[in-house]
Design an enzyme around this catalytic site. Structure first.
Site, PDB file in Angstrom:
ATOM      1  N   SER A   7      33.313 -57.683  28.938  1.00 24.04           N
ATOM      2  CA  SER A   7      33.596 -58.006  30.343  1.00 24.04           C
ATOM      3  C   SER A   7      34.943 -58.692  30.450  1.00 24.04           C
ATOM      4  O   SER A   7      35.153 -59.764  29.864  1.00 24.04           O
ATOM      5  CB  SER A   7      32.516 -58.930  30.900  1.00 24.04           C
ATOM      6  OG  SER A   7      32.994 -59.522  32.094  1.00 24.04           O
ATOM      7  N   ASP A  34      33.916 -56.916  36.503  1.00 25.17           N
ATOM      8  CA  ASP A  34      33.079 -57.671  37.435  1.00 25.17           C
ATOM      9  C   ASP A  34      33.811 -57.901  38.751  1.00 25.17           C
ATOM     10  O   ASP A  34      34.794 -58.631  38.799  1.00 25.17           O
ATOM     11  CB  ASP A  34      32.699 -59.023  36.807  1.00 25.17           C
ATOM     12  CG  ASP A  34      31.698 -58.852  35.683  1.00 25.17           C
ATOM     13  OD1 ASP A  34      30.642 -58.248  35.925  1.00 25.17           O
ATOM     14  OD2 ASP A  34      31.979 -59.311  34.557  1.00 25.17           O
ATOM     15  N   MET A  36      33.592 -59.438  42.439  1.00 24.66           N
ATOM     16  CA  MET A  36      32.842 -60.440  43.215  1.00 24.66           C
ATOM     17  C   MET A  36      33.570 -60.741  44.516  1.00 24.66           C
ATOM     18  O   MET A  36      34.801 -60.823  44.537  1.00 24.66           O
ATOM     19  CB  MET A  36      32.695 -61.729  42.407  1.00 24.66           C
ATOM     20  CG  MET A  36      32.105 -61.525  41.023  1.00 24.66           C
ATOM     21  SD  MET A  36      31.825 -63.097  40.206  1.00 24.66           S
ATOM     22  CE  MET A  36      31.421 -62.542  38.542  1.00 24.66           C
ATOM     23  N   MET A 138      20.253 -58.325  34.817  1.00 26.43           N
ATOM     24  CA  MET A 138      21.041 -59.554  34.660  1.00 26.43           C
ATOM     25  C   MET A 138      20.251 -60.557  33.824  1.00 26.43           C
ATOM     26  O   MET A 138      19.082 -60.831  34.099  1.00 26.43           O
ATOM     27  CB  MET A 138      21.347 -60.178  36.018  1.00 26.43           C
ATOM     28  CG  MET A 138      22.297 -59.384  36.908  1.00 26.43           C
ATOM     29  SD  MET A 138      23.924 -59.031  36.197  1.00 26.43           S
ATOM     30  CE  MET A 138      24.551 -60.670  35.834  1.00 26.43           C
ATOM     31  N   GLY A 143      27.715 -64.233  38.883  1.00 30.63           N
ATOM     32  CA  GLY A 143      28.743 -65.072  39.510  1.00 30.63           C
ATOM     33  C   GLY A 143      29.748 -65.647  38.525  1.00 30.63           C
ATOM     34  O   GLY A 143      30.916 -65.769  38.857  1.00 30.63           O
ATOM     35  N   PHE A 144      29.292 -65.969  37.327  1.00 28.75           N
ATOM     36  CA  PHE A 144      30.193 -66.647  36.388  1.00 28.75           C
ATOM     37  C   PHE A 144      29.910 -66.212  34.951  1.00 28.75           C
ATOM     38  O   PHE A 144      28.765 -65.917  34.610  1.00 28.75           O
ATOM     39  CB  PHE A 144      30.011 -68.166  36.489  1.00 28.75           C
ATOM     40  CG  PHE A 144      30.331 -68.687  37.866  1.00 28.75           C
ATOM     41  CD1 PHE A 144      31.644 -69.001  38.229  1.00 28.75           C
ATOM     42  CD2 PHE A 144      29.328 -68.831  38.817  1.00 28.75           C
ATOM     43  CE1 PHE A 144      31.938 -69.448  39.515  1.00 28.75           C
ATOM     44  CE2 PHE A 144      29.615 -69.279  40.101  1.00 28.75           C
ATOM     45  CZ  PHE A 144      30.932 -69.590  40.453  1.00 28.75           C
ATOM     46  N   GLY A 145      30.962 -66.221  34.139  1.00 32.99           N
ATOM     47  CA  GLY A 145      30.800 -65.987  32.722  1.00 32.99           C
ATOM     48  C   GLY A 145      30.386 -67.286  32.027  1.00 32.99           C
ATOM     49  O   GLY A 145      30.395 -68.363  32.637  1.00 32.99           O
ATOM     50  N   GLY A 146      30.015 -67.152  30.761  1.00 33.99           N
ATOM     51  CA  GLY A 146      29.753 -68.331  29.941  1.00 33.99           C
ATOM     52  C   GLY A 146      28.447 -69.060  30.207  1.00 33.99           C
ATOM     53  O   GLY A 146      28.288 -70.203  29.788  1.00 33.99           O
ATOM     54  N   GLY A 198      31.108 -61.066  27.677  1.00 34.47           N
ATOM     55  CA  GLY A 198      32.392 -61.585  28.137  1.00 34.47           C
ATOM     56  C   GLY A 198      32.898 -62.686  27.230  1.00 34.47           C
ATOM     57  O   GLY A 198      33.729 -62.448  26.344  1.00 34.47           O
ATOM     58  N   SER A 199      32.354 -63.889  27.411  1.00 37.46           N
ATOM     59  CA  SER A 199      32.879 -65.027  26.648  1.00 37.46           C
ATOM     60  C   SER A 199      32.673 -64.869  25.144  1.00 37.46           C
ATOM     61  O   SER A 199      33.536 -65.266  24.358  1.00 37.46           O
ATOM     62  CB  SER A 199      32.253 -66.330  27.154  1.00 37.46           C
ATOM     63  OG  SER A 199      30.862 -66.211  27.237  1.00 37.46           O
TER      64      SER A 199
HETATM   65  C1  DX5 Z   1      28.324 -62.449  35.508  1.00 35.57           C
HETATM   66  C2  DX5 Z   1      28.995 -61.155  35.114  1.00 35.57           C
HETATM   67  C3  DX5 Z   1      29.085 -60.916  33.666  1.00 35.57           C
HETATM   68  C4  DX5 Z   1      29.892 -61.938  32.904  1.00 35.57           C
HETATM   69  C5  DX5 Z   1      29.230 -62.092  31.591  1.00 35.57           C
HETATM   70  O1  DX5 Z   1      28.078 -62.435  36.873  1.00 35.57           O
HETATM   71  O2  DX5 Z   1      28.312 -60.057  35.681  1.00 35.57           O
HETATM   72  O3  DX5 Z   1      29.556 -59.620  33.381  1.00 35.57           O
HETATM   73  O4  DX5 Z   1      31.225 -61.576  32.685  1.00 35.57           O
HETATM   74  O5  DX5 Z   1      29.839 -63.127  30.927  1.00 35.57           O
HETATM   75  P1  DX5 Z   1      29.204 -63.783  29.615  1.00 35.57           P
HETATM   76  O6  DX5 Z   1      29.083 -62.679  28.605  1.00 35.57           O
HETATM   77  O7  DX5 Z   1      30.181 -64.831  29.256  1.00 35.57           O
HETATM   78  O8  DX5 Z   1      27.862 -64.328  30.016  1.00 35.57           O
HETATM   79 ZN    ZN Z   2      28.863 -57.986  34.994  1.00 30.35          ZN
END
Ligand code: DX5
Ligand code: ZN
Length: 216
Positions: A7, A34, A36, A138, A143-146, A198-199
């Site tokens: 991601s 992603d 948003m 999900m 909404g957010f990574g990490g 992602g992270s």
């Molecule tokens: C969250 C995103 C994810 C996000 C995942 O809303 O849909 O795609 O980038 O990030 P990680 O892998 O860091 O949880």
């Molecule tokens: Zn995503």
């Protein structure tokens, strides 16, 4: 073999081309994008012009995850920009409009997917299965990574695989949120075929080795 879709939410936005090319060089399968809107989720990221720009620098499939309100308004624009897979959330509009969005995605030659937030039960996918090439489960609140991986989503994942085996066996499952070199195992055991990271991907000391762990 499972696929990994890094991601770009965790990429260096000042060096997106470098980071996208790096995904291919490390053996990544898809690029997860992603989107948003600050309405469906409390964050704003990137949109159509960025997808178009990414399209020009990678041959990898672009897996575009729309976390936007009433996504039917924009599916055509994202497909024209270069999305190969387009995911809409079932919580983002009426069932009627979600069905119409999926039909439109497919009619424009793109792969169609729905996504379920953690609080949305597997059964919510039932009305849409016949129009889906993929379901995105999900494993964090979008909404957010990490964020921390929600292991309690594994029952839902397994349940969806059983439902799909009966109703649409060709439909694949993707997981997104908190996937790393440890949590990937339980995702794959429970039926995930595409894993978004992602992270964990961008923070890995050895990205190539990380890709191989996810894919194995
Ligand atoms: C969250 C995103 C994810 C996000 C995942 O809303 O849909 O795609 O980038 O990030 P990680 O892998 O860091 O949880
Ligand atoms: Zn995503």
């Amino acid at each position: 073999m499972a696929k990994i879709a890094p991601s770009i939410l965790s990429a260096d936005f000042a060096n997106l081309q470098r980071d996208i090319e790096d995904i291919a060089a490390n053996g990544g399968d898809w690029v997860h994008v992603d989107v948003m809107d600050g309405l469906f989720v409390p964050n704003i990221t990137i949109g159509i012009p960025v997808v178009k720009a990414l399209r020009s620098v990678t041959a990898l499939p672009l897996d575009v995850h729309l976390m936007i309100d009433r996504p039917i308004r924009y599916v055509e624009d994202f497909i024209k920009a270069g999305a190969d897979w387009l995911t809409v959330h079932v919580e983002a509009d009426t069932a009627e409009n979600t069905l119409a969005a999926l039909e439109k995605i497919r009619s424009l030659g793109c792969k169609a997917a729905i996504s379920l937030k953690p609080g949305t039960p597997a059964e919510s996918a039932l009305p849409f299965l016949h129009l889906c090439d993929m379901i995105l489960v999900m494993t964090v609140e979008p909404g957010f990574g990490g964020q921390k991986f929600m292991a309690d989503m594994m029952d839902k994942l397994r349940h969806l695989r059983r439902i799909l085996d009966t109703h649409n066996p060709g439909c694949i499952l993707e997981v997104d949120g908190g996937v790393d070199s440890t949590t990937c195992a339980v995702c794959k055991e429970n039926g995930a075929e595409v894993l978004v990271a992602g992270s964990a991907y961008f923070g890995a000391p050895d990205r190539k080795a990380f890709v191989q762990i996810i894919q194995s």
